[in-house]
Design a protein around this motif. Structure first.
Motif, PDB file in Angstrom:
ATOM      1  N   MET A 113     -36.950 -14.832 -32.415  1.00  9.55           N
ATOM      2  CA  MET A 113     -37.493 -15.797 -33.361  1.00  9.55           C
ATOM      3  C   MET A 113     -37.832 -15.188 -34.722  1.00  9.55           C
ATOM      4  N   SER A 114     -37.392 -13.956 -34.969  1.00  7.70           N
ATOM      5  CA  SER A 114     -37.821 -13.242 -36.175  1.00  7.70           C
ATOM      6  C   SER A 114     -37.341 -13.875 -37.466  1.00  7.70           C
ATOM      7  N   ALA A 115     -36.299 -14.694 -37.418  1.00  8.19           N
ATOM      8  CA  ALA A 115     -35.815 -15.346 -38.638  1.00  8.19           C
ATOM      9  C   ALA A 115     -36.591 -16.619 -38.969  1.00  8.19           C
ATOM     10  N   MET A 116     -37.413 -17.094 -38.041  1.00  9.65           N
ATOM     11  CA  MET A 116     -38.212 -18.301 -38.274  1.00  9.65           C
ATOM     12  C   MET A 116     -39.625 -17.869 -38.641  1.00  9.65           C
ATOM     13  N   ARG A 117     -39.880 -17.672 -39.950  1.00  6.70           N
ATOM     14  CA  ARG A 117     -41.125 -17.062 -40.384  1.00  6.70           C
ATOM     15  C   ARG A 117     -41.779 -17.790 -41.556  1.00  6.70           C
ATOM     16  N   ASP A 118     -41.524 -19.090 -41.680  1.00  5.24           N
ATOM     17  CA  ASP A 118     -42.123 -19.867 -42.769  1.00  5.24           C
ATOM     18  C   ASP A 118     -43.616 -20.083 -42.540  1.00  5.24           C
ATOM     19  N   VAL A 119     -44.366 -20.113 -43.629  1.00  9.16           N
ATOM     20  CA  VAL A 119     -45.792 -20.449 -43.633  1.00  9.16           C
ATOM     21  C   VAL A 119     -45.997 -21.428 -44.776  1.00  9.16           C
ATOM     22  N   ASP A 120     -46.505 -22.625 -44.479  1.00  8.42           N
ATOM     23  CA  ASP A 120     -46.611 -23.645 -45.521  1.00  8.42           C
ATOM     24  C   ASP A 120     -47.647 -24.688 -45.118  1.00  8.42           C
ATOM     25  N   PHE A 128     -51.647 -26.718 -41.715  1.00 14.71           N
ATOM     26  CA  PHE A 128     -50.787 -25.611 -42.113  1.00 14.71           C
ATOM     27  C   PHE A 128     -49.825 -25.292 -40.989  1.00 14.71           C
ATOM     28  N   VAL A 129     -48.565 -25.110 -41.329  1.00 13.49           N
ATOM     29  CA  VAL A 129     -47.550 -24.848 -40.323  1.00 13.49           C
ATOM     30  C   VAL A 129     -47.112 -23.390 -40.432  1.00 13.49           C
ATOM     31  N   VAL A 130     -47.049 -22.727 -39.275  1.00 15.95           N
ATOM     32  CA  VAL A 130     -46.662 -21.321 -39.192  1.00 15.95           C
ATOM     33  C   VAL A 130     -45.581 -21.195 -38.128  1.00 15.95           C
ATOM     34  N   GLN A 131     -44.446 -20.625 -38.511  1.00 17.63           N
ATOM     35  CA  GLN A 131     -43.399 -20.406 -37.525  1.00 17.63           C
ATOM     36  C   GLN A 131     -43.667 -19.112 -36.752  1.00 17.63           C
ATOM     37  N   PRO A 132     -43.132 -18.997 -35.544  1.00 16.47           N
ATOM     38  CA  PRO A 132     -43.538 -17.895 -34.654  1.00 16.47           C
ATOM     39  C   PRO A 132     -43.071 -16.520 -35.096  1.00 16.47           C
ATOM     40  N   GLY A 133     -42.033 -16.443 -35.913  1.00 17.92           N
ATOM     41  CA  GLY A 133     -41.555 -15.142 -36.367  1.00 17.92           C
ATOM     42  C   GLY A 133     -42.334 -14.581 -37.537  1.00 17.92           C
ATOM     43  N   ALA A 134     -43.240 -15.361 -38.115  1.00 17.13           N
ATOM     44  CA  ALA A 134     -44.022 -14.885 -39.252  1.00 17.13           C
ATOM     45  C   ALA A 134     -44.932 -13.742 -38.821  1.00 17.13           C
ATOM     46  N   GLN A 135     -44.902 -12.634 -39.555  1.00 16.80           N
ATOM     47  CA  GLN A 135     -45.800 -11.532 -39.264  1.00 16.80           C
ATOM     48  C   GLN A 135     -47.175 -11.818 -39.840  1.00 16.80           C
ATOM     49  N   LEU A 136     -48.201 -11.273 -39.201  1.00 17.57           N
ATOM     50  CA  LEU A 136     -49.569 -11.678 -39.532  1.00 17.57           C
ATOM     51  C   LEU A 136     -49.941 -11.416 -40.981  1.00 17.57           C
ATOM     52  N   LEU A 137     -49.532 -10.299 -41.538  1.00 18.45           N
ATOM     53  CA  LEU A 137     -49.891 -10.044 -42.930  1.00 18.45           C
ATOM     54  C   LEU A 137     -49.227 -11.055 -43.856  1.00 18.45           C
ATOM     55  N   ASP A 138     -48.005 -11.469 -43.527  1.00 20.16           N
ATOM     56  CA  ASP A 138     -47.339 -12.506 -44.318  1.00 20.16           C
ATOM     57  C   ASP A 138     -48.087 -13.835 -44.215  1.00 20.16           C
ATOM     58  N   MET A 155     -55.222  -7.775 -36.670  1.00 23.79           N
ATOM     59  CA  MET A 155     -55.269  -6.809 -37.756  1.00 23.79           C
ATOM     60  C   MET A 155     -53.910  -6.191 -38.059  1.00 23.79           C
ATOM     61  N   CYS A 156     -53.121  -5.838 -37.043  1.00 20.89           N
ATOM     62  CA  CYS A 156     -51.856  -5.125 -37.257  1.00 20.89           C
ATOM     63  C   CYS A 156     -50.865  -6.031 -37.994  1.00 20.89           C
ATOM     64  N   PHE A 157     -50.339  -5.551 -39.098  1.00 19.83           N
ATOM     65  CA  PHE A 157     -49.625  -6.437 -40.019  1.00 19.83           C
ATOM     66  C   PHE A 157     -48.332  -6.972 -39.465  1.00 19.83           C
ATOM     67  N   GLN A 158     -47.628  -6.233 -38.612  1.00 24.36           N
ATOM     68  CA  GLN A 158     -46.282  -6.650 -38.235  1.00 24.36           C
ATOM     69  C   GLN A 158     -46.211  -7.425 -36.919  1.00 24.36           C
ATOM     70  N   VAL A 159     -47.351  -7.727 -36.311  1.00 26.95           N
ATOM     71  CA  VAL A 159     -47.356  -8.551 -35.100  1.00 26.95           C
ATOM     72  C   VAL A 159     -46.913  -9.969 -35.444  1.00 26.95           C
ATOM     73  N   GLY A 160     -46.046 -10.555 -34.633  1.00 26.53           N
ATOM     74  CA  GLY A 160     -45.562 -11.905 -34.877  1.00 26.53           C
ATOM     75  C   GLY A 160     -46.542 -12.954 -34.395  1.00 26.53           C
ATOM     76  N   ALA A 161     -46.586 -14.079 -35.098  1.00 27.67           N
ATOM     77  CA  ALA A 161     -47.512 -15.156 -34.746  1.00 27.67           C
ATOM     78  C   ALA A 161     -47.213 -15.739 -33.376  1.00 27.67           C
ATOM     79  N   GLY A 162     -45.962 -15.733 -32.949  1.00 26.20           N
ATOM     80  CA  GLY A 162     -45.583 -16.417 -31.716  1.00 26.20           C
ATOM     81  C   GLY A 162     -46.387 -16.004 -30.503  1.00 26.20           C
ATOM     82  N   GLY A 163     -46.285 -14.747 -30.094  1.00 24.35           N
ATOM     83  CA  GLY A 163     -47.012 -14.284 -28.920  1.00 24.35           C
ATOM     84  C   GLY A 163     -48.489 -14.075 -29.180  1.00 24.35           C
ATOM     85  N   HIS A 164     -48.836 -13.682 -30.414  1.00 26.16           N
ATOM     86  CA  HIS A 164     -50.242 -13.422 -30.739  1.00 26.16           C
ATOM     87  C   HIS A 164     -51.086 -14.676 -30.568  1.00 26.16           C
TER      88      HIS A 164
END
Length: 550
Positions: A113-120, A128-138, A155-164
């Protein structure tokens, strides 16, 4: 917002999703453009070696295909193809799963799911909509720079929203703002019916939403259990109006951050024990929601003696009255009775790098601090490392026997790996204001939590590293069958720090199954939701929610 209005907007979202098979939001009734082709990577592709592994290099898969969708429609296509072909399927968001749940040898298809990373901001859902591939810092950058709001995630910047998010999510603002799932309004999930039909469901927290259980399952029920999450929507409970800036909490404008350490060469068992007991007891005393000290969140890294020191990272909401005083009182409480003076952090602290410039507390803008701490973790960000982990929640201070076990295993001479550690981190506060059955995250009474961790590069080191971790954990919880059984002192394990050993009778002799360590009394409800939305057990791994009777 009134419930009636919400029903209208939700129907609009569903109509839009149906128009394109669940992809990009379009006004109801508007025709979709021709969909892009689903990207599929197979063993002959040069990208394949990078796409069949996550962050923990212990686990490398060999699936027949890795699908990289860019829309909900493409996710549905990938799921449909796997189901029709009878292929074993798993899902990857940020790739930070600590076990082999995505890249196990029997997996034949992976949805990445790493290509699905929109935040809007989505006006149709007023959330607010967050796709699962978005990394937390983004996620933080987009929400804060654009609207001045955040979700209190990790805290860790590169963790993806999906599983977190699906696992409940812990972060440095949890004591002030709760868990990330406490602000989750809705979730979009691609699921599979008993007859193999693939459908997309939008589930909200509205009381009369027929799919509300599916929303609830994603407030701590763990990833890879019910379907493929393609979108999360966030709006805080009780938020009203349509101004996006008022629908989620704002972070503190500034935070105080410090990092101090105590050298192992100066620590004897008495001082070490006093330090750890002080940290635990402080959190028990200040666990209640509304306590002024909920402004304080911290991590105490109990590193193996070969590291050279143990360290404390402290993060304080600087907007509260007396923030500097709260910081100093906390540090004094942790160090009370310890005969060793603390100094700067000059060695790595678990996941974090040396932080010598924080020996004196620094007042930083919130986003700057989030970027600083989120990227100051070279061990976590090293894409070549292998690692192993365990976890525990604690309701009370450490019994004397557990304190002795901590000291004994952290000072063992038969292992010399400086990355071996136990990280104690703050919990409770606003987290405890939510009943344990209101979300799937059940550990609402815990005061602090623990994470055991160790990394290595050389495959020859794996046996000793894993043995040290297992022996340490077993000794720590020897009185309860080798695991932290929920009770008056311990409170189970964190599903986002998964540990396959919990399911083995060799390592878990407690009689308490792994799922009750993760979910406590919420597991039976999760099983019923599994039956309703994944009756064919399409989405499964070694510790996935089982169907009733399984």
């Amino acid at each position: 917002m009134t419930h009636g209005r919400q029903q209208v907007t939700r129907r609009g979202v569903l109509a839009a999703s149906a128009a394109i098979g669940g992809g990009v939001l379009l006004p109801a009734g508007q025709a979709a453009a021709r969909p892009e082709e689903l990207v599929t990577v197979t063993p002959g592709d040069a990208r394949y070696p990078d796409l069949v592994r996550g962050w923990n290099q212990r686990y490398v898969g060999r699936p027949e295909a890795v699908h990289v969708p860019r829309s909900t429609a493409q996710v549905a296509t990938a799921v449909r193809q796997a189901v029709r072909a009878g292929k074993r399927l798993t899902v990857r968001s940020g790739g930070h799963c600590w076990e082999d749940f995505v890249f196990s040898p029997d997996v034949q298809a992976v949805i990445d799911m790493s290509a699905m990373r929109d935040v809007d901001f989505d006006p149709s859902m007023n959330a607010f909509v967050v796709q699962p591939g978005a990394q937390l810092l983004d996620v933080y950058e987009r929400l804060y720079r654009t609207w001045g709001v955040i979700v209190p995630a990790g805290m860790c910047f590169q963790v993806g929203a999906g599983g977190h998010v699906s696992g409940g999510g812990w972060g440095l603002l949890c004591r002030r703002l709760g868990l990330v799932v406490d602000h989750l309004y809705a979730v979009e999930v691609v699921v599979v019916k008993a007859d193999g039909t693939v459908r997309t469901v939008v589930a909200t927290r509205e009381d009369d939403d027929p799919d509300r259980d599916l929303w609830w399952a994603h407030t701590g029920g763990g990833g890879g259990n019910f379907g493929v999450v393609t979108r999360y929507w966030f709006r805080s409970p009780g938020a009203s109006g349509t101004d996006p800036a008022r629908l989620l909490p704002a972070p503190p404008p500034e935070v105080l951050v410090s990092a101090v350490s105590w050298k192992w060469s100066d620590l004897d068992e008495r001082s070490f024990t006093r330090l750890v007991r002080n940290y635990a007891d402080w959190h028990v005393r200040h666990a209640a929601p509304g306590d002024p000290a909920t402004a304080v969140c911290s991590m105490l890294s109990l590193n193996h003696v070969s590291n050279g020191a143990v360290g404390l990272i402290t993060h304080v909401d600087a907007s509260v009255p007396g923030a500097a005083r709260l910081h100093d009182e906390f540090l004094a409480a942790v160090g009370r009775g310890v005969t060793v003076a603390h100094g700067p952090v000059t060695t790595r602290m678990g996941e974090l790098d040396a932080l010598p410039d924080l020996a004196t507390p620094r007042r930083l803008p919130w986003l700057q601090a989030a970027r600083y701490l989120g990227t100051a973790n070279p061990t976590t960000n090293d894409p070549t490392q292998k690692s192993d982990f365990k976890s525990a929640y604690m309701k009370a201070g450490f019994p004397r026997r557990q304190l002795a076990a901590l000291y004994r295993h952290l000072t063992r001479a038969d292992i010399g790996n400086p990355t071996g550690s136990v990280m104690l981190s703050s919990f409770a506060g606003q987290v405890s204001a939510v009943p344990q059955d209101a979300t799937a995250s059940a550990h609402r009474d815990a005061a602090y939590k623990l994470a055991w961790m160790i990394w290595w590069d050389d495959p020859a080191d794996e046996k000793d590293c894993v043995r040290w971790l297992r022996e340490f954990y077993a000794d720590m919880y020897a009185d309860s069958g080798g695991v932290p059984v929920p009770g008056a002192v311990t409170d189970g394990c964190y599903v986002n720090y998964p540990d396959a050993d919990l399911g083995s009778p060799q390592f878990n002799r407690s009689g308490t199954p792994w799922h009750d360590l993760y979910y406590k009394g919420n597991y039976r409800r999760l099983q019923r939701i599994k039956q309703a939305y994944d009756p064919g057990d399409v989405f499964r791994h070694r510790q996935s929610v089982r169907l009733p009777g399984g």
